[in-house]
Motif scaffolding. Sequence first.
Motif, PDB file in Angstrom:
ATOM      1  N   ALA A 262       0.837  -1.204   0.000  1.00  0.00           N
ATOM      2  CA  ALA A 262       0.000   0.000   0.000  1.00  0.00           C
ATOM      3  C   ALA A 262       0.867   1.248   0.000  1.00  0.00           C
ATOM      4  CB  ALA A 262      -0.942  -0.006   1.206  1.00  0.00           C
ATOM      5  N   ILE A 263       1.919   1.233   0.785  1.00  0.00           N
ATOM      6  CA  ILE A 263       2.841   2.375   0.824  1.00  0.00           C
ATOM      7  C   ILE A 263       3.543   2.531  -0.523  1.00  0.00           C
ATOM      8  CG2 ILE A 263       4.988   3.235   1.864  1.00  0.00           C
ATOM      9  CD1 ILE A 263       3.988   1.908   4.515  1.00  0.00           C
ATOM     10  N   LYS A 264       4.004   1.403  -1.087  1.00  0.00           N
ATOM     11  CA  LYS A 264       4.699   1.443  -2.375  1.00  0.00           C
ATOM     12  C   LYS A 264       3.802   1.986  -3.480  1.00  0.00           C
ATOM     13  CE  LYS A 264       6.964  -1.609  -5.673  1.00  0.00           C
ATOM     14  NZ  LYS A 264       7.275  -3.005  -6.007  1.00  0.00           N
ATOM     15  N   VAL A 265       2.560   1.537  -3.534  1.00  0.00           N
ATOM     16  CA  VAL A 265       1.616   2.000  -4.559  1.00  0.00           C
ATOM     17  C   VAL A 265       1.294   3.483  -4.344  1.00  0.00           C
ATOM     18  CG1 VAL A 265      -0.755   1.774  -5.413  1.00  0.00           C
ATOM     19  CG2 VAL A 265       0.650  -0.253  -5.073  1.00  0.00           C
ATOM     20  N   ALA A 266       1.111   3.881  -3.100  1.00  0.00           N
ATOM     21  CA  ALA A 266       0.826   5.294  -2.822  1.00  0.00           C
ATOM     22  C   ALA A 266       1.979   6.181  -3.269  1.00  0.00           C
ATOM     23  CB  ALA A 266       0.548   5.492  -1.329  1.00  0.00           C
ATOM     24  N   VAL A 267       3.198   5.777  -2.995  1.00  0.00           N
ATOM     25  CA  VAL A 267       4.372   6.551  -3.422  1.00  0.00           C
ATOM     26  C   VAL A 267       4.446   6.586  -4.943  1.00  0.00           C
ATOM     27  CG1 VAL A 267       6.906   6.537  -3.474  1.00  0.00           C
ATOM     28  CG2 VAL A 267       5.691   6.198  -1.311  1.00  0.00           C
ATOM     29  N   MET A 268       4.161   5.446  -5.594  1.00  0.00           N
ATOM     30  CA  MET A 268       4.208   5.374  -7.056  1.00  0.00           C
ATOM     31  C   MET A 268       3.236   6.343  -7.719  1.00  0.00           C
ATOM     32  SD  MET A 268       4.488   1.626  -8.753  1.00  0.00           S
ATOM     33  CE  MET A 268       4.191   0.583  -7.365  1.00  0.00           C
ATOM     34  N   VAL A 269       2.013   6.361  -7.226  1.00  0.00           N
ATOM     35  CA  VAL A 269       1.001   7.180  -7.899  1.00  0.00           C
ATOM     36  C   VAL A 269       1.089   8.650  -7.510  1.00  0.00           C
ATOM     37  CG1 VAL A 269      -0.576   5.262  -8.195  1.00  0.00           C
ATOM     38  CG2 VAL A 269      -0.806   6.712  -6.195  1.00  0.00           C
ATOM     39  N   LEU A 270       1.741   8.962  -6.417  1.00  0.00           N
ATOM     40  CA  LEU A 270       1.880  10.359  -6.016  1.00  0.00           C
ATOM     41  C   LEU A 270       3.086  11.041  -6.643  1.00  0.00           C
ATOM     42  CD1 LEU A 270       0.855  10.167  -2.256  1.00  0.00           C
ATOM     43  CD2 LEU A 270      -0.464  11.084  -4.170  1.00  0.00           C
ATOM     44  N   ARG A 271       3.976  10.279  -7.247  1.00  0.00           N
ATOM     45  CA  ARG A 271       5.128  10.882  -7.915  1.00  0.00           C
ATOM     46  C   ARG A 271       4.659  11.660  -9.135  1.00  0.00           C
ATOM     47  NH1 ARG A 271       9.206   5.867  -7.856  1.00  0.00           N
ATOM     48  NH2 ARG A 271      10.071   6.236  -5.802  1.00  0.00           N
ATOM     49  N   PRO A 272       5.278  12.817  -9.382  1.00  0.00           N
ATOM     50  CA  PRO A 272       4.872  13.595 -10.558  1.00  0.00           C
ATOM     51  C   PRO A 272       5.214  12.892 -11.876  1.00  0.00           C
ATOM     52  CG  PRO A 272       6.660  14.680  -9.370  1.00  0.00           C
ATOM     53  CD  PRO A 272       6.283  13.480  -8.583  1.00  0.00           C
ATOM     54  N   ASN A 273       6.282  12.133 -11.893  1.00  0.00           N
ATOM     55  CA  ASN A 273       6.669  11.433 -13.119  1.00  0.00           C
ATOM     56  C   ASN A 273       6.453   9.924 -12.912  1.00  0.00           C
ATOM     57  OD1 ASN A 273       8.679  11.033 -11.249  1.00  0.00           O
ATOM     58  ND2 ASN A 273      10.350  11.333 -12.696  1.00  0.00           N
ATOM     59  N   MET A 274       5.197   9.534 -12.964  1.00  0.00           N
ATOM     60  CA  MET A 274       4.836   8.140 -12.739  1.00  0.00           C
ATOM     61  C   MET A 274       5.434   7.264 -13.839  1.00  0.00           C
ATOM     62  SD  MET A 274       1.020   7.018 -11.531  1.00  0.00           S
ATOM     63  CE  MET A 274       0.268   8.207 -12.553  1.00  0.00           C
ATOM     64  N   ARG A 275       6.457   6.518 -13.499  1.00  0.00           N
ATOM     65  CA  ARG A 275       7.083   5.631 -14.475  1.00  0.00           C
ATOM     66  C   ARG A 275       6.657   4.196 -14.192  1.00  0.00           C
ATOM     67  NH1 ARG A 275      13.146   6.945 -14.108  1.00  0.00           N
ATOM     68  NH2 ARG A 275      12.821   8.979 -13.195  1.00  0.00           N
ATOM     69  N   LEU A 276       5.431   3.901 -14.515  1.00  0.00           N
ATOM     70  CA  LEU A 276       4.910   2.567 -14.282  1.00  0.00           C
ATOM     71  C   LEU A 276       5.142   1.708 -15.513  1.00  0.00           C
ATOM     72  CD1 LEU A 276       1.478   3.352 -12.608  1.00  0.00           C
ATOM     73  CD2 LEU A 276       3.647   2.852 -11.516  1.00  0.00           C
ATOM     74  N   ARG A 277       5.430   0.452 -15.270  1.00  0.00           N
ATOM     75  CA  ARG A 277       5.565  -0.509 -16.352  1.00  0.00           C
ATOM     76  C   ARG A 277       4.660  -1.693 -16.036  1.00  0.00           C
ATOM     77  NH1 ARG A 277      11.831  -1.195 -16.876  1.00  0.00           N
ATOM     78  NH2 ARG A 277      11.366  -2.424 -18.720  1.00  0.00           N
ATOM     79  N   PRO A 278       3.355  -1.525 -16.203  1.00  0.00           N
ATOM     80  CA  PRO A 278       2.442  -2.630 -15.902  1.00  0.00           C
ATOM     81  C   PRO A 278       2.668  -3.793 -16.856  1.00  0.00           C
ATOM     82  CG  PRO A 278       1.266  -0.830 -16.942  1.00  0.00           C
ATOM     83  CD  PRO A 278       2.666  -0.357 -16.726  1.00  0.00           C
ATOM     84  N   GLY A 279       2.402  -4.975 -16.344  1.00  0.00           N
ATOM     85  CA  GLY A 279       2.572  -6.147 -17.187  1.00  0.00           C
ATOM     86  C   GLY A 279       2.033  -7.393 -16.511  1.00  0.00           C
ATOM     87  N   ILE A 280       1.950  -8.438 -17.295  1.00  0.00           N
ATOM     88  CA  ILE A 280       1.499  -9.734 -16.798  1.00  0.00           C
ATOM     89  C   ILE A 280       2.667 -10.698 -16.907  1.00  0.00           C
ATOM     90  CG2 ILE A 280      -0.057 -11.678 -17.212  1.00  0.00           C
ATOM     91  CD1 ILE A 280      -2.119  -9.664 -18.218  1.00  0.00           C
ATOM     92  N   PHE A 281       2.903 -11.427 -15.823  1.00  0.00           N
ATOM     93  CA  PHE A 281       3.966 -12.427 -15.840  1.00  0.00           C
ATOM     94  C   PHE A 281       3.411 -13.774 -15.395  1.00  0.00           C
ATOM     95  CE2 PHE A 281       4.156 -10.514 -11.643  1.00  0.00           C
ATOM     96  CZ  PHE A 281       4.310 -11.597 -10.789  1.00  0.00           C
TER      97      PHE A 281
END
Length: 158
Positions: free
Chosen positions: A71-90
């Motif tokens: 929850a903390i990791k996701v909150a930090v990820m989405v609150l960053r101004p430059n969200m560098r997400l790499r969603p994927g399925i493994f």
Amino acid sequence: MRFVIVNLLLTLVWVVVTGSYTLHNLALGFLIGALSLLLVREQLPASLHRVRPVKVLLLAGLFFKELTLSAIKVAVMVLRPNMRLRPGIFAFPLTITRDFEITLLANLITLTPGTLSVDVSDDRKTLYVHALDCHDPAAERRAISTGFERRIREAFPA
């Protein structure tokens, strides 16, 4: 006898979660627990000695730890101004084989923020997982294998 013990535990959890300790709520919790157990009776282990209560508590502790950290990791990820997400399925290769264990693992993964169980292969040897940030699938596989999957094997030995 095991049915009654498990149902009493479910009733206790119901009362604690609802926060109401009335006789009516206890009866409702007992009824809901009984109905729940009737629905999943085929997936329950055949004998009580195959469930290690201390290991189940360790699994629950691991889940709450992972829940908090994710929850903390996701909150930090989405609150960053430059969200560098790499969603994927493994694909996650399963070492557990029973339906109960696979379902439990899939639910633990889904309940953890940032991950979602997508599907199980027809041969029940691979679990497909969607991750919000899938920059290192090998690390995600290792984390699941050494975390949830290992604790499930320990808590519910074959």
